[in-house]
Design an enzyme around this catalytic site. Structure first.
Site, short mmCIF file in Angstrom:
data_model
loop_
_atom_site.label_atom_id
_atom_site.label_comp_id
_atom_site.label_asym_id
_atom_site.label_seq_id
_atom_site.Cartn_x
_atom_site.Cartn_y
_atom_site.Cartn_z
N TRP A 336 -50.68 12.39 -97.95
CA TRP A 336 -49.32 12.95 -98.17
C TRP A 336 -48.24 11.91 -97.90
O TRP A 336 -47.10 12.06 -98.30
CB TRP A 336 -49.10 14.19 -97.30
N ASP A 337 -48.62 10.82 -97.24
CA ASP A 337 -47.70 9.72 -97.01
C ASP A 337 -46.98 9.35 -98.31
O ASP A 337 -45.80 9.03 -98.32
CB ASP A 337 -48.45 8.47 -96.53
N GLU A 476 -51.90 16.61 -86.14
CA GLU A 476 -53.37 16.70 -86.22
C GLU A 476 -54.05 16.86 -84.86
O GLU A 476 -55.26 16.92 -84.78
CB GLU A 476 -53.92 15.46 -86.93
N LYS A 576 -49.37 15.07 -81.90
CA LYS A 576 -49.59 13.69 -82.33
C LYS A 576 -48.33 13.16 -83.01
O LYS A 576 -47.98 12.01 -82.88
CB LYS A 576 -50.78 13.68 -83.31
N GLN A 577 -47.68 14.04 -83.78
CA GLN A 577 -46.56 13.58 -84.62
C GLN A 577 -45.65 14.74 -84.98
O GLN A 577 -45.97 15.89 -84.70
CB GLN A 577 -47.12 12.98 -85.89
C1 BGC Z 1 -51.65 10.96 -89.66
C2 BGC Z 1 -51.47 11.56 -91.04
C3 BGC Z 1 -51.36 10.46 -92.06
C4 BGC Z 1 -52.53 9.49 -91.97
C5 BGC Z 1 -52.39 8.32 -92.91
C6 BGC Z 1 -52.84 10.02 -89.67
O1 BGC Z 1 -52.96 9.40 -88.45
O2 BGC Z 1 -51.85 11.95 -88.69
O3 BGC Z 1 -50.31 12.36 -91.06
O4 BGC Z 1 -51.29 11.00 -93.33
O5 BGC Z 1 -52.61 9.01 -90.66
O6 BGC Z 1 -51.25 7.58 -92.62
#
Ligand code: BGC
Length: 750
Positions: A336-337, A476, A576-577
């Site tokens: 999704w980035d 996540e 995490k984010q």
């Molecule tokens: C993140 C995801 C991201 C992926 C790739 C993961 O660590 O939690 O949101 O899409 O890294 O960058």
């Protein structure tokens, strides 16, 4: 005069060797080349990749972005001694990546163990003018005596992806005692890759060729006079069977034609052609920041450079990987980035590229429908990780728990479904910013309807409401939850927009409409509680908390997973984010500012920022809340994800989404731009360290240049019709002019 845009490395340090290989990587969206040193070091990971060429190492494993044979390595011997910075004495060292031209340069003064001194100048670039070309120049000067210099270089197919060899050597040849040509085939996906190279020198030397152990090399020996530079120039080209510009030729033939076409063109000429394309890039897209600390400008330049080289603008069959083409992190997969963090930069600076990224998804709609069906859903369920084929590429397992031997499952492929709505969101944004009806009424609408259909089949009944159970939101660290707020709001938006555009473009489907309307009416949306908090999911706010300060200090390292199992982390208030904060970033108008501020404070305190996608999003939301100081701190920390002092931060590639988010933070955070129909709104929140910010924007056929200082906003309309301008609440009129200037204190247009 053009300003300097240079990323420097002042010392040779083995601890940083992989990091700089990623940071100083070069490319053009077709090809990416890591900035490995010409000479060999065991710690470095040479890498060259082309967009779209993946291969599965084994049945059932996910595809790797194939590491191509290397063309950047040079083995140099001086009077029989191998040149290495680990031998002799390095008297001076400087390496720089010139972001203005795309050239990588390294200058070294080296003393051999017997005291003789040599100057080396290494230069190379991946052409922006001819996507297939990599050119290098090695210049060696023996400073105080005659010396015998031997240079060995060619096409080295000993590269692997962490030990997996993806390429079968089909043929290696030397043609006309001049051109080295290697042809390879990927072992599972069946693509052909051809590489060809020539080496020329300024001085006549003794040349010979050899092919052994997957290496095809040329050796040139010269007797060098003292004080005279000896120049070795190499041109290498890459073509693959996926290329659209083969014009009926084989990749080998295309390579040979390309090299023939360069006859008589030296390194300097080829560089100038490529650099001219970079000049155009900076002219069109540069963001200028007058900051108390010039690092801010460098960070933005660095971000824009990488956003450009990571994007395969030449071919919509390929997406943008999380690490672009700079390393093997996440196996080169697309997340999704791409839609949420990288696409907006293109959308607002060169919309054609945003459309291509959406077409990448559209071309994989069928596979997404198959994935949905396999999982018992309708519509399109896009893979969490995607490569060339559009199948789900998320590896089944993550790291092994070395105490128990258990392999930890990655659940994203089965539950991180928000990617579906993220793609729909980007589709709508594309249309809103371009008005491209041709795309929207066909491909865009198909994406919206099929993603919408997925959500309707994904929802289940609970207490008379529709709920989304067992999902993973952006955070996540909280897996398998019910009603993740981000996911529910995004799903609603997805279905709502599908309906809206079906109506707009007269797509009749009564059954769809009835079902969608019922879904929108009945879908449960977590709303702020009495304290103003939007629950991240059904249980999050009731979970226990722990002190996260130690983990926050070491953010990005995922150190918490060393102290707690994933299951334990899952049962605590640990993010995490950005999750709810991501929602607030995307839908600022849906919540009162106090609610946004409250949630930002609450969730940030519980966020480790172990994902690079987190910080810059926090910067945007903080800026909009008027917390410029905090926003600037988040922004700076986001800049340091790649450019900071941690030696291993970027070993496996740069952080593409984070770099996209730096641009987002600048435009949507500090400049605080938003659009509504034919109206642009600005409510700037510049950090006190910035005195001025200037950037270009493309919006619905307009080319704008916006400059913001403490006292004034100036908008130049280079082309396109007038639009309404609202600055901090008050409106300004163009009255036929191409430029307006607004006094921020008096809130008046002049
Ligand atoms: C993140 C995801 C991201 C992926 C790739 C993961 O660590 O939690 O949101 O899409 O890294 O960058």
């Amino acid at each position: 005069m053009t300003r300097e845009r240079i990323l420097r490395e002042q010392h040779f340090d083995l601890n940083f060797i992989k990091k700089y290989e990623s940071l100083m990587a070069q490319g053009n969206g077709y090809l990416g080349l890591r900035a490995s040193h010409e000479e060999a070091y065991t710690e470095q990971t040479r890498g060259m990749y082309t967009a779209g060429i993946y291969n599965r190492p084994m049945e059932g494993e996910s595809a790797d972005l194939v590491n191509f044979p290397d063309v950047a390595g040079f083995r140099i011997k001086i009077d029989g001694t191998l040149f290495s910075l680990l031998a002799g004495e390095v008297r001076s060292y400087e390496r720089e990546l010139d972001l203005s031209t795309g050239e990588l340069r390294r200058e070294i003064l080296w003393r051999k163990s017997d005291g003789a001194e040599f100057r080396f100048l290494f230069r190379r670039f991946v052409s922006k003018d001819d996507l297939h070309l990599v050119a290098s120049e090695v210049r060696v000067t023996s400073l105080d005596r005659e010396a015998r210099i031997e240079v060995v270089t060619g096409i080295d197919a000993q590269q692997t992806n962490h030990g997996s060899q993806h390429l079968i050597e089909k043929e290696v040849r030397v043609l006309d005692e001049d051109v080295m040509l290697g042809t390879y085939r990927t072992s599972q996906s069946g693509h052909t890759a051809a590489l060809a190279a020539t080496v020329a020198g300024s001085a006549a030397g003794k040349e010979s060729f050899a092919a052994k152990n997957r290496q095809l090399v040329m050796s040139v020996k010269v007797e060098a006079a003292a004080g005279e530079p000896y120049v070795f120039e190499k041109k290498a080209v890459v073509y693959t069977s996926l290329d659209r510009d083969l014009d009926g030729r084989t990749p080998e033939a295309a390579c040979l034609d390309a090299l023939a076409g360069y006859a008589g063109k030296d390194y300097g000429t080829l560089l100038r052609n490529s650099a001219a394309k970079w000049t155009a890039f900076w002219r069109d897209k540069e963001v200028l920041i007058s900051s108390a600390d010039p690092f801010d400008q460098l960070a933005l330049d660095f971000a824009l450079y990488h956003l450009e080289i990571m994007t395969p603008a030449h071919d919509e069959r390929f997406g943008v990987g999380a690490k672009g083409l700079t390393g093997e992190g996440y196996k080169g997969h697309v997340f999704w980035d791409a839609e949420m963090f990288i696409l907006p930069f293109h959308l607002l600076t060169e919309p054609r590229k945003a459309r291509q990224l959406l077409r990448y998804r559209y071309l994989k709609l069928e596979q997404a429908q198959e994935k949905a069906a396999r999982n018992g859903y309708e519509g399109a369920l896009f893979p969490w990780e995607s490569a060339l084929t559009g199948e789900e590429e998320t590896p089944e397992f993550a790291a092994i728990n070395i105490r128990t031997g258990d392999r930890q499952r990655i659940s994203s492929a089965v539950a991180e479904h928000h990617i579906v709505a993220d793609i729909a969101f980007a589709t709508v944004q594309y249309y809103l910013h371009t008005g491209d009806e041709e795309f929207m009424k066909t491909e865009g609408l198909a994406l919206l309807m099929e993603t919408g259909r997925f959500w309707m089949s994904r929802a289940s009944e609970r207490d008379g409401r529709l709920v989304l159970e067992d999902v993973i939101g952006p955070d996540e660290y909280t897996e398998h939850v019910d009603n993740n707020a981000f996911t529910n709001y995004m799903a609603r938006y997805n279905v709502e927009q599908a309906l809206r555009y079906m109506e707009q473009f007269g797509a009749e489907d009564e059954a769809y409409r009835d079902r969608a309307e019922a879904f929108l009416e009945r879908l449960y949306l977590p709303v702020p509680d009495a304290a103003g908090l939007i629950p991240q999911d059904d249980t999050f706010l009731s979970l226990p908390e722990i002190d996260l300060s130690a983990y926050k200090e070491n953010q990005g390292s995922q150190g918490i997973l060393l102290d707690y199992s994933r299951q334990e982390v899952n049962r605590m208030q640990i993010l995490k984010q950005a999750d709810v904060v991501m929602l607030l970033y995307l839908f600022p108008d849906q919540f009162p500012l106090e609610v946004i501020a409250e949630n930002l404070a609450y969730y940030e305190a519980r966020t480790i920022h172990d994902s690079s996608l987190s910080k810059a999003v926090h910067a945007i939301v903080a800026a909009r809340c008027g917390e410029e100081e905090l926003a600037y701190r988040f922004f700076r920390e986001a800049c340091l994800i790649d450019l900071g002092p941690k030696p291993d931060s970027s070993d496996e590639g740069i952080h593409g989404a984070s770099l996209g988010a730096l641009w987002l933070a600048t435009v949507f955070g500090f400049a605080n731009v938003s659009f509504e129909g034919d109206c642009i709104r600005l409510d700037p929140k510049l950090p006190k360290e910035w005195s001025e910010l200037t950037f270009p924007l493309r919006y619905r056929g307009r080319h704008l240049e916006i400059s913001i200082s403490r006292s004034r906003i100036r908008i130049i309309r280079h082309s396109g019709p007038e639009l309404h301008v609202k600055v901090s609440g008050s409106e300004a009129e163009w009255n036929g002019r191409t430029e307006i200037s607004i006094d921020l204190f008096r809130k008046k247009a002049e």
